[in-house]
Design a protein around this motif. Structure first.
Motif, short mmCIF file in Angstrom:
data_model
loop_
_atom_site.label_atom_id
_atom_site.label_comp_id
_atom_site.label_asym_id
_atom_site.label_seq_id
_atom_site.Cartn_x
_atom_site.Cartn_y
_atom_site.Cartn_z
N ALA A 465 3.09 -1.60 2.16
CA ALA A 465 2.31 -0.50 1.58
C ALA A 465 1.12 -0.15 2.46
O ALA A 465 0.77 1.03 2.62
CB ALA A 465 1.85 -0.88 0.18
N ASN A 469 0.28 3.53 4.59
CA ASN A 469 -0.92 4.23 4.10
C ASN A 469 -0.85 4.45 2.58
O ASN A 469 -1.30 5.49 2.07
CB ASN A 469 -1.10 5.58 4.81
CG ASN A 469 -1.65 5.42 6.20
OD1 ASN A 469 -2.41 4.49 6.48
ND2 ASN A 469 -1.25 6.31 7.10
N ALA A 470 -0.29 3.49 1.86
CA ALA A 470 -0.14 3.62 0.41
C ALA A 470 -1.00 2.63 -0.36
O ALA A 470 -1.22 2.80 -1.56
CB ALA A 470 1.33 3.43 0.02
N ILE A 474 -2.56 2.95 -4.31
CA ILE A 474 -1.92 2.03 -5.27
C ILE A 474 -2.99 1.24 -6.01
O ILE A 474 -2.93 1.08 -7.24
CB ILE A 474 -0.95 1.08 -4.56
CG1 ILE A 474 0.26 1.85 -4.02
CG2 ILE A 474 -0.47 -0.02 -5.51
CD1 ILE A 474 1.21 1.01 -3.17
N GLN A 496 2.19 10.80 -2.32
CA GLN A 496 2.18 9.40 -2.75
C GLN A 496 3.60 8.86 -2.91
O GLN A 496 3.90 7.74 -2.49
CB GLN A 496 1.40 9.27 -4.05
CG GLN A 496 -0.11 9.48 -3.88
CD GLN A 496 -0.84 9.54 -5.21
OE1 GLN A 496 -0.26 9.88 -6.25
NE2 GLN A 496 -2.12 9.22 -5.18
N ARG A 499 5.05 8.22 0.52
CA ARG A 499 4.53 7.02 1.16
C ARG A 499 5.12 5.76 0.53
O ARG A 499 5.35 4.76 1.21
CB ARG A 499 2.99 7.00 1.09
CG ARG A 499 2.35 7.85 2.20
CD ARG A 499 0.85 7.86 2.07
NE ARG A 499 0.41 8.89 1.12
CZ ARG A 499 -0.82 8.95 0.61
NH1 ARG A 499 -1.72 8.03 0.95
NH2 ARG A 499 -1.16 9.91 -0.23
N LEU A 500 5.41 5.80 -0.77
CA LEU A 500 6.09 4.65 -1.39
C LEU A 500 7.51 4.52 -0.86
O LEU A 500 8.00 3.40 -0.65
CB LEU A 500 6.11 4.81 -2.92
CG LEU A 500 4.78 4.63 -3.65
CD1 LEU A 500 4.99 4.73 -5.16
CD2 LEU A 500 4.15 3.29 -3.29
N SER A 526 -1.39 15.31 3.30
CA SER A 526 -0.35 14.32 3.00
C SER A 526 0.55 14.13 4.21
O SER A 526 0.96 13.00 4.52
CB SER A 526 0.47 14.76 1.79
OG SER A 526 -0.33 14.80 0.62
#
Length: 609
Positions: A465, A469-470, A474, A496, A499-500, A526
């Protein structure tokens, strides 16, 4: 477990043959597993049938011995016997109901598991043709057909048939002539049932399909509620689903009207039989002075026989309803798997991850030709970008490399190994995939990342993660990594979710990375974060990028330009952008914007104009 290959034609065939084939297949697949339960259920059902016949039998002694001959010493004996019989009957009814329910529930669970396993083995082409909402709704309704087939068969043979045989035995014992009068009318009911069954078969399937459409349309509308609201589609969808509901209701009404036509025939049969018995017995009692016990016992047996006779008469009708659902389940279970391991398939062994397409031809199921003799190579540990206008076949390359479809001609190899000859699990296990539209599953953020590699530790998940860049967003969630994501990540933004999905690809730690326009649907901020994450995961891996924005592939080691299913140019960004009249140069020029390659050139062209 039977694969059903020999029964498939019979299952889709005529009623009699189809019923026998489906029933035989269900018993072959489940009979041994539930043998003890079936025996116990049948014993209980037989007890119920015999006690029903006994109630009619003892009526003669109740009338003749107690009321006519007035033998007081038999009152408590007969009364106690009746209480004991009904106690045994009640216990048998309880046991058979509970056992049959458990068998049915287990069967539903077993076939739900089998259907899901089958769906997971079917190719992507099946799901592109089937609506997911309709499919889920149909399966939910169809799977109960397996349970109903067995329940109807067991209760019909174990309870109703035994009850009817016992009651007919009582009737014949009490008065053979009256029995002949009753049985002479039975063919009327048989003919009525055959007529109804022949008319209802197609209506049942249409009703099932329409009900599935209702549920499926509702599900799709809920899933796309933001689009529905944004385009004020509420009234149009309400009218659309209202029409489907009306059609389903009309079919259900027609099915009920056809099915219930058996009941008037059964009632007429019962009325004629009872009237004949009363007339004959009354005349004989008046003229010959016969005791009424046998007649009362006969009438009791006749009335008690009406329900099992009616249920047996409707058995074919009810079985046909259940059979339609059972057949539709087996249609899925018997569906051929187009992408499956060959008998001699071996695990894929990746040393570097070099990918090569050589003279590949491919068409979709509708006959649309997509690729024409496609040949290119993606070197190991390098980034290869594929660009081209819409419809050029870019995304198809990603699908073929994962063997979502099989090619018509040519070969696709990884480190020299033909992917057609390796196991699907080992092939896809060596790849990580990030799509344009990331999909998140029900569960927490941690669980969604762990889908990339089930054995990954919490530390590995959090590290992935961070690389994607998550981690920061999170930790801002209510429960951090244990926050539920909602249906398809509805609580998260597009960036988001993407990125997940990248974190999921990172934690997979596969040597080959496939990116299908992973940033095309994102805003600039983003996209910048996602692009940084992608650069992290691309390092040291064989990466194939399907690009929409040329700015994302400037640093690619090799760029392949496609048009109409063929490779038309190959080179680096600098080489391709400098070719006058080339397709890439035109795409680069049309990109526009200072943040994209060719942006300044585009502005210059506008100034000249």
């Amino acid at each position: 477990m039977s694969d059903g290959s020999q029964d498939s034609a019979a299952i889709r065939g005529g009623l009699g043959e189809g019923v026998i084939a489906v029933l035989r297949r269900i018993l072959e697949e489940n009979g041994r597993e539930y043998a003890r339960h079936y025996v116990l259920t049948i014993v209980c059902l037989v007890v119920i049938g015999l006690t029903t016949a006994f109630v009619a039998w003892i009526t003669r002694d109740v009338v003749n011995e107690i009321f006519v001959r007035q033998r007081g010493e038999l009152i408590f004996i007969i009364s106690g016997t009746v209480v004991g019989v009904f106690l045994v009957r009640g216990l048998a009814m309880y046991v058979q109901a509970v056992v049959l329910a458990r068998i049915g529930n287990d069967l539903v669970a077993r076939y739900q598991t089998r259907v899901f396993d089958k769906l997971m083995k079917l190719g992507v082409d099946y799901f592109t043709e089937a609506r997911s909402g309709h499919l889920a709704a149909r399966i939910a309704e169809n799977v109960n057909g397996i349970r109903d087939v067995l329940s109807l068969t067991l209760t019909a043979l174990g309870r109703d048939l035994v009850s009817l045989i016992g009651l007919v035995f009582v009737m014949v014992t009490m008065d053979p002539i009256l029995s002949l009068i009753v049985l002479a009318v039975a063919p009327i009911l048989v003919l009525a049932v055959a007529w109804v069954t022949a008319r209802m078969r197609s209506v049942v399937r249409e009703t099932v399909e329409l009900n599935a459409r209702v549920v499926g349309t509702m599900q799709e509308s809920v899933q796309g509620i933001t689009v529905v609201k944004a385009f004020t589609m509420e009234d149009r969808l309400a009218r659309r689903i209202g029409t489907i509901i009306d059609d389903a209701r009309a079919k259900a009404d027609r099915l009920a009207a056809i099915t219930e036509r058996v009941n008037p025939a059964a009632e007429v049969f019962a009325g004629l039989a009872v009237a004949g018995v009363i007339a004959y017995a009354g005349i004989r009692a008046v003229s010959e002075g016969q005791p009424p016990g046998s007649t009362f016992a006969f009438i009791t047996a006749l009335l008690l026989a009406a329900d099992p006779a009616r249920r047996l008469g409707q058995l074919k009708v009810n079985l046909e309803k259940a059979m339609v659902n059972a057949r539709m389940i087996y249609e899925i279970l018997d569906m051929p798997e187009r992408q499956r391991d060959r008998h001699d398939a071996v695990p894929l062994e990746v040393s570097g991850g070099a990918v090569r397409f050589e003279d590949v031809d491919f068409s979709y199921a509708d006959g649309t030709k997509v690729l024409h003799g496609l040949s290119f190579e993606a070197p190991a540990h390098r980034t290869t970008a594929i660009v081209g206008p819409s419809g050029a076949g870019k995304t198809t390359i990603i699908s073929l490399l994962q063997r979502f479809y099989d090619i018509e001609a040519g070969t696709i190899t990884i480190d020299g190994q033909d992917i057609a000859g390796v196991t699907l699990a080992s092939l896809r296990g060596q790849m990580a995939f990030v799509s344009q539209q990331p999909y998140l599953f029900e569960g927490t953020i941690r669980e969604n990342i762990r889908y990339g590699r089930p054995e990954a530790t919490d530390d590995e998940i959090e590290e992935a993660a961070r690389q994607a860049n998550a981690h920061d967003f999170i930790m801002e969630q209510s429960a951090g990594y244990d926050t539920p994501v909602g249906e398809n990540g509805v609580t998260l933004s597009g960036g988001q979710r993407q990125r997940l999905s990248i974190a999921r690809a990172i934690v997979r730690n596969a040597p080959i990375l496939l990116l299908d326009e992973a940033t095309s649907a994102l805003d600039n901020e983003s996209e910048k974060l996602v692009q940084q994450a992608l650069e992290e995961v691309m390092a040291g891996r064989t990466t194939i990028v399907i690009a929409h924005r040329l700015s994302t592939i400037v640093s690619a080691d090799r760029i392949i330009v496609m048009d109409k299913g063929e490779v038309v140019e190959t080179g680096t960004h600098a080489e391709l952008a400098s070719r006058k009249g080339g397709l890439y140069a035109r795409l680069n020029l049309l990109g526009g914007g200072a943040d994209q390659p060719g942006g300044h050139a585009a502005e210059t062209e506008k100034e000249r104009a």
